[in-house]
Scaffold this motif. Structure first.
Motif, mmCIF file in Angstrom:
data_model
loop_
_atom_site.group_PDB
_atom_site.id
_atom_site.type_symbol
_atom_site.label_atom_id
_atom_site.label_comp_id
_atom_site.label_asym_id
_atom_site.label_seq_id
_atom_site.Cartn_x
_atom_site.Cartn_y
_atom_site.Cartn_z
ATOM 1 N N THR A 189 10.504 -15.633 -17.169
ATOM 2 C CA THR A 189 10.859 -16.814 -17.953
ATOM 3 C C THR A 189 12.376 -16.936 -18.010
ATOM 4 O O THR A 189 13.099 -15.953 -17.800
ATOM 5 N N LEU A 190 12.846 -18.133 -18.306
ATOM 6 C CA LEU A 190 14.276 -18.324 -18.538
ATOM 7 C C LEU A 190 14.650 -17.968 -19.962
ATOM 8 O O LEU A 190 15.796 -17.613 -20.239
ATOM 9 N N ASP A 191 13.688 -18.045 -20.879
ATOM 10 C CA ASP A 191 13.953 -17.778 -22.291
ATOM 11 C C ASP A 191 12.624 -17.472 -22.980
ATOM 12 O O ASP A 191 11.730 -18.322 -23.009
ATOM 13 N N ARG A 192 12.488 -16.268 -23.529
ATOM 14 C CA ARG A 192 11.228 -15.871 -24.161
ATOM 15 C C ARG A 192 10.911 -16.708 -25.397
ATOM 16 O O ARG A 192 9.767 -16.725 -25.866
ATOM 17 N N SER B 71 7.151 -28.730 -15.378
ATOM 18 C CA SER B 71 8.412 -29.265 -14.856
ATOM 19 C C SER B 71 8.735 -28.630 -13.511
ATOM 20 O O SER B 71 8.912 -27.401 -13.420
ATOM 21 N N LEU B 72 8.834 -29.445 -12.465
ATOM 22 C CA LEU B 72 9.201 -28.941 -11.153
ATOM 23 C C LEU B 72 10.620 -28.392 -11.159
ATOM 24 O O LEU B 72 10.912 -27.378 -10.507
ATOM 25 N N ASP B 73 11.514 -29.027 -11.894
ATOM 26 C CA ASP B 73 12.887 -28.538 -11.993
ATOM 27 C C ASP B 73 12.923 -27.149 -12.615
ATOM 28 O O ASP B 73 13.638 -26.260 -12.141
ATOM 29 N N LEU B 74 12.121 -26.941 -13.665
ATOM 30 C CA LEU B 74 12.063 -25.618 -14.288
ATOM 31 C C LEU B 74 11.440 -24.601 -13.338
ATOM 32 O O LEU B 74 11.883 -23.443 -13.270
ATOM 33 N N ALA B 75 10.437 -25.025 -12.568
ATOM 34 C CA ALA B 75 9.828 -24.115 -11.596
ATOM 35 C C ALA B 75 10.857 -23.651 -10.571
ATOM 36 O O ALA B 75 10.901 -22.467 -10.204
ATOM 37 N N ARG B 76 11.696 -24.584 -10.096
ATOM 38 C CA ARG B 76 12.735 -24.203 -9.134
ATOM 39 C C ARG B 76 13.712 -23.203 -9.752
ATOM 40 O O ARG B 76 14.151 -22.250 -9.094
ATOM 41 N N LYS B 77 14.081 -23.418 -10.996
ATOM 42 C CA LYS B 77 15.008 -22.478 -11.663
ATOM 43 C C LYS B 77 14.365 -21.100 -11.793
ATOM 44 O O LYS B 77 15.043 -20.076 -11.647
ATOM 45 N N LEU B 78 13.065 -21.051 -12.053
ATOM 46 C CA LEU B 78 12.379 -19.767 -12.150
ATOM 47 C C LEU B 78 12.295 -19.101 -10.781
ATOM 48 O O LEU B 78 12.435 -17.873 -10.671
ATOM 49 N N ILE B 79 12.096 -19.883 -9.730
ATOM 50 C CA ILE B 79 12.112 -19.335 -8.370
ATOM 51 C C ILE B 79 13.491 -18.760 -8.057
ATOM 52 O O ILE B 79 13.613 -17.647 -7.531
ATOM 53 N N GLY C 247 0.814 -1.204 0.000
ATOM 54 C CA GLY C 247 0.000 0.000 0.000
ATOM 55 C C GLY C 247 0.847 1.252 0.000
ATOM 56 O O GLY C 247 2.080 1.202 -0.122
ATOM 57 N N GLU C 248 0.186 2.394 0.135
ATOM 58 C CA GLU C 248 0.874 3.681 0.119
ATOM 59 C C GLU C 248 1.891 3.760 1.248
ATOM 60 O O GLU C 248 1.632 3.350 2.374
ATOM 61 N N GLY C 249 3.065 4.274 0.922
ATOM 62 C CA GLY C 249 4.114 4.435 1.918
ATOM 63 C C GLY C 249 4.963 3.201 2.127
ATOM 64 O O GLY C 249 5.947 3.250 2.866
ATOM 65 N N GLU C 250 4.595 2.095 1.497
ATOM 66 C CA GLU C 250 5.355 0.856 1.596
ATOM 67 C C GLU C 250 6.169 0.643 0.313
ATOM 68 O O GLU C 250 5.797 1.137 -0.748
ATOM 69 N N PRO C 251 7.281 -0.098 0.390
ATOM 70 C CA PRO C 251 8.014 -0.418 -0.842
ATOM 71 C C PRO C 251 7.110 -1.155 -1.834
ATOM 72 O O PRO C 251 6.248 -1.945 -1.433
ATOM 73 N N VAL C 252 7.288 -0.880 -3.104
ATOM 74 C CA VAL C 252 6.504 -1.564 -4.133
ATOM 75 C C VAL C 252 6.717 -3.072 -3.999
ATOM 76 O O VAL C 252 7.850 -3.554 -3.919
ATOM 77 N N TYR C 253 5.634 -3.817 -3.961
ATOM 78 C CA TYR C 253 5.678 -5.274 -3.839
ATOM 79 C C TYR C 253 5.781 -5.836 -5.257
ATOM 80 O O TYR C 253 4.902 -5.619 -6.097
ATOM 81 N N ILE C 254 6.868 -6.548 -5.529
ATOM 82 C CA ILE C 254 7.183 -6.974 -6.897
ATOM 83 C C ILE C 254 6.977 -8.478 -7.018
ATOM 84 O O ILE C 254 7.610 -9.272 -6.320
ATOM 85 N N ILE C 255 6.086 -8.856 -7.935
ATOM 86 C CA ILE C 255 5.687 -10.254 -8.117
ATOM 87 C C ILE C 255 6.226 -10.765 -9.448
ATOM 88 O O ILE C 255 5.980 -10.176 -10.497
ATOM 89 N N ALA C 256 6.956 -11.869 -9.393
ATOM 90 C CA ALA C 256 7.406 -12.558 -10.603
ATOM 91 C C ALA C 256 6.409 -13.686 -10.865
ATOM 92 O O ALA C 256 6.381 -14.672 -10.122
ATOM 93 N N GLU C 257 5.588 -13.509 -11.884
ATOM 94 C CA GLU C 257 4.598 -14.551 -12.173
ATOM 95 C C GLU C 257 5.231 -15.676 -12.982
ATOM 96 O O GLU C 257 5.633 -15.487 -14.128
ATOM 97 N N ILE C 258 5.313 -16.834 -12.366
ATOM 98 C CA ILE C 258 5.753 -18.036 -13.075
ATOM 99 C C ILE C 258 4.593 -18.586 -13.892
ATOM 100 O O ILE C 258 4.777 -19.047 -15.021
ATOM 101 N N GLY C 259 3.371 -18.483 -13.335
ATOM 102 C CA GLY C 259 2.199 -18.937 -14.064
ATOM 103 C C GLY C 259 2.336 -20.375 -14.501
ATOM 104 O O GLY C 259 2.519 -21.283 -13.685
ATOM 105 N N GLU D 51 1.948 -32.943 -4.084
ATOM 106 C CA GLU D 51 3.346 -33.158 -3.695
ATOM 107 C C GLU D 51 4.271 -32.160 -4.370
ATOM 108 O O GLU D 51 5.238 -31.679 -3.757
ATOM 109 N N GLN D 52 4.001 -31.808 -5.614
ATOM 110 C CA GLN D 52 4.840 -30.825 -6.305
ATOM 111 C C GLN D 52 4.685 -29.449 -5.677
ATOM 112 O O GLN D 52 5.672 -28.729 -5.478
ATOM 113 N N TYR D 53 3.450 -29.070 -5.351
ATOM 114 C CA TYR D 53 3.257 -27.777 -4.695
ATOM 115 C C TYR D 53 3.836 -27.791 -3.276
ATOM 116 O O TYR D 53 4.340 -26.763 -2.800
#
Length: 300
Positions: free
Chosen positions: A236-239, A31-39, A13-25, A91-93
């Motif tokens: 993404t790792l590669d567009r 691929s769980l391995d790819l998800a970890r690399k994106l994290i 909210g106002e007065g707080e640092p901008v909260y930045i979200i990287a959407e993996i979607g 289990e993956q989540y």
């Protein structure tokens, strides 16, 4: 002034640092391995959170599209089969949950149907996202509200009356609204960033942010200068990778630049009060030839 929403370890909210979200979607392509690399990429870039998408394919895919075939990394399969391929199991989540918590990174998901909400309630995520496509699904909104968790409402493909309807149902408490245009990638002339101050005026007690799907970074930086208190961009790792959202995503080094410059913008905006800074004093002494006297405020 807009209110502030508590989401566990952070506030938005106002007065707080901008909260930045990287959407993996669904850029993990199942691929769980790819998800970890994106994290890992999101952490390197300095993001505050990563976001996934959760669907029950039989509920989210129209029945007349179930048997439509498409070419995929798994061969030519039906659209329904493809949607199952990119859904993670419990289990993956659970693995993702442990992975993010160990690294101090927030994670959450947009739930596209009511069963998906029940699924995600197995995890203690700090908030939920309402995808633009589901803004008019009032039953889903009611289900999300009943969880008691903060909700981030994305507003692509919607008119103001539809946004108002969703806000009326969800209520202003624990609610955030993201301006968005739902085209992938979105042409600059359809971004309409001036909607950010419009939404801030229409909903003065709700934090307003921006969910972008454009190519490039400048519009997201502009959104911050216009008052966005949170921003979301796909990572993404590669567009050039296979997937419907890859082309509208930001690669890891680009995301690093996105975050770094947002933090510079935050520091640069200031408070709007004119003052002489200490760094100016030596320059003023050297360059200013005539010093003015403070004006008199005596009554005439």
């Amino acid at each position: 002034m807009n209110s502030v929403v508590d989401i566990g370890r952070r506030r938005i909210g106002e007065g707080e640092p901008v909260y930045i979200i990287a959407e993996i979607g669904i850029n993990h392509n199942g691929s769980l391995d790819l998800a970890r690399k994106l994290i890992d990429g999101a952490i390197f870039a300095g993001a505050d959170a990563v976001k996934f998408q959760k669907r029950t394919p039989e509920l989210c895919v129209p029945r007349d599209q179930w048997r439509l075939e498409r070419d995929t990394p798994w061969g030519r399969i039906t659209y329904l089969e493809y949607r199952h391929k990119v859904e993670f199991s419990y289990e993956q989540y659970r693995n993702i949950d442990r992975y993010c918590r160990a690294r101090g990174l927030d994670w959450f998901a947009s739930c596209w149907d009511e069963e998906a909400v029940d699924f995600m309630e197995q995890f203690d995520t700090p908030l939920y996202k309402v995808a633009s496509a589901t803004l008019t699904d009032l039953a889903l909104l009611s289900k999300l509200k009943a969880t008691g968790r903060p909700i981030m409402l994305s507003t692509g493909m919607s008119e103001m009356w539809q946004i108002q309807q969703a806000v009326d149902l969800l209520g202003p408490d624990k609610l955030m609204i993201a301006h968005a245009t739902s085209s992938y990638p979105c042409p600059p002339e359809e971004l309409n960033l001036r909607m950010i101050p419009t939404l801030k005026a229409a909903f003065p007690n709700i934090p307003i942010g921006y969910s972008g799907h454009e190519v490039g970074l400048a519009p997201t930086w502009a959104a911050v200068t216009l008052g966005a208190t949170f921003v979301e961009r796909h990572i993404t790792l590669d567009r050039a990778m296979w997937g419907t959202d890859q082309a509208a995503s930001v690669e890891v080094m680009g995301f690093h630049n996105l975050v770094r410059n947002i933090r510079d913008i935050e520091r640069s905006l200031g408070d709007g009060v004119k003052r002489i800074y200490p760094s100016e004093l030596a320059v003023m002494k050297k360059l200013r030839r005539v010093n003015s006297n403070e004006p008199s405020h005596a009554n005439s």
